[in-house]
Design an enzyme around this catalytic site. Structure first.
Site, short mmCIF file in Angstrom:
data_model
loop_
_atom_site.label_atom_id
_atom_site.label_comp_id
_atom_site.label_asym_id
_atom_site.label_seq_id
_atom_site.Cartn_x
_atom_site.Cartn_y
_atom_site.Cartn_z
N LEU A 126 31.45 1.20 22.30
CA LEU A 126 31.40 0.55 23.62
C LEU A 126 32.46 -0.53 23.75
CD1 LEU A 126 27.55 0.30 24.30
CD2 LEU A 126 29.19 2.02 25.11
N SER B 39 30.30 -1.24 28.18
CA SER B 39 28.85 -1.28 28.39
C SER B 39 28.48 -1.12 29.85
CB SER B 39 28.28 -2.61 27.89
OG SER B 39 28.74 -3.69 28.71
N TYR C 84 28.24 -10.28 6.79
CA TYR C 84 27.71 -10.54 8.13
C TYR C 84 26.73 -11.70 8.05
CZ TYR C 84 29.44 -5.90 9.57
OH TYR C 84 30.22 -4.80 9.85
N ARG D 271 33.17 -3.19 22.12
CA ARG D 271 32.66 -4.56 22.00
C ARG D 271 32.10 -5.09 23.32
NH1 ARG D 271 37.00 -3.67 18.92
NH2 ARG D 271 36.72 -4.03 16.69
N GLY D 272 31.57 -4.19 24.12
CA GLY D 272 30.94 -4.58 25.38
C GLY D 272 31.73 -4.21 26.61
#
Length: 342
Positions: free
Chosen positions: A217, A223, A65, A219-220
């Protein structure tokens, strides 16, 4: 005063039969360094501190990362907090190969590579042990027995406490567990990604292996904050994610709006209902949230206090039935790397 002070501390769960006791909600740090566009390092550090103050003890990172940046960020955040090392559980993924431009060039899980990656992670994290160590993907050139055996030697030497896996199928899970107890399987699991329910989740439960659910979620998407006209920087993973493209996105956002109706009836947000749903799937499941800011973290943490009745769960199922998501969870080339999808 912490921005989370009004919300009760997060409860705890045990990762499988042999894993550590961790918070019922974990913090995934990837987006603080990579793959989701620019992140504010000061806010990232403040968010990690807020998570620790709230009782989130499971912190998930990967050596690839940001090509080491994420581990260094976590090291500095822990050093500048008031928490002792033994109060947190650090989960590290390894094996993904990068180039200087941030590109991807496969996976390496050879035993000698395992120990090399671990040595660098220990140094970057500034610690003498990694709590959970796992290959990010199955290396098709290396039997899982060899990879797990190498990590087991790190366990014996005291450099690693527990062995985890990521995105592997039921057969691989069995083979790995026969070599050394596996604490948990990290795998995508959400209202939009329920593929593990057929074979992988039952196998994990049979073997006493916990689940750390990433992408809870989507990846949004789940959300409740995503809009169809949102602009994404070129380095954002979602620019190539099928579920964020064209008609797929339109269909998926309709599912989100159906879930919003359920959430509003509970006086909750869409994200909180999606996280609470995952928490209600079993005490052996620990959702990971990729909150990059303190407000998003506070919203996610509140989901741990949200009780869903059977009627609520039925309404959620009606809003987003299993298999309703439009588009695969990764682009085709990346799906080929997933042993869990074979």
């Amino acid at each position: 005063m912490s921005t989370l002070s009004a919300v009760p501390a997060v409860p705890t769960r045990t990762l499988g039969k042999t894993g550590p006791r961790v918070s019922a909600l974990g913090l995934g740090l990837m987006g603080m360094s990579d793959l989701y566009g620019p992140a504010d390092e000061a806010e990232s550090t403040a968010t990690i501190h807020a998570a620790l103050d709230a009782g989130l003890t499971l912190l998930d990172t990967g050596d690839f990362y940001g090509m080491g940046h994420n581990e260094l960020l976590l090291r500095d955040a822990l050093r500048s907090s008031s928490r002792y090392r033994e109060e947190v559980v650090i989960s590290v993924k390894f094996g993904a190969l990068r180039d200087p431009d941030g590109g991807w060039s496969g996976y390496d899980s050879r035993p000698e590579a395992v120990k090399n990656f671990a040595a660098y992670s220990l140094r970057r994290l500034g610690t003498d042990h990694i709590d959970i160590y796992r290959p990010a993907r199955l290396d098709p050139a290396v039997p899982i027995e060899g990879t797990v055996g190498a990590i087991a030697e790190l366990v014996e030497a005291g450099h690693v406490r527990h062995i985890g896996l990521s995105e592997v199928g039921a057969e691989t899970l069995r083979r790995a567990h026969a070599v050394h107890p596996i604490s948990d399987l990290q795998i995508e699991y959400s209202l939009l990604s329920r593929g593990i329910e057929a074979d992988i989740l039952p196998t994990a439960r049979e073997l006493g292996i916990g689940i750390t659910a990433y992408g809870v979620l989507a990846r949004g998407l789940l959300s409740g904050h995503w809009t169809a006209d949102r602009d994404l920087p070129g380095q954002d993973f979602r620019t190539i994610s099928p579920r964020f493209q064209g008609d797929n996105l339109t269909r998926n956002l309709k599912l989100v709006e159906a879930l919003r109706t359920v959430a509003e009836a509970k006086d909750a947000t869409v994200a909180q209902v999606a996280i609470a749903w995952a928490l209600h799937q079993g005490d052996d499941i620990v959702p990971l949230v990729g909150a990059r800011t303190r407000p998003r973290l506070a919203e996610a943490q509140a989901a741990t206090t949200l009780t869903l009745t059977q009627a609520d769960l039925s309404a959620i199922e009606q809003a987003i039935p299993a298999g309703a998501a439009a588009g695969s969870r990764y682009a085709t080339p990346l799906m080929r790397d997933l042993d869990s999808e074979r």
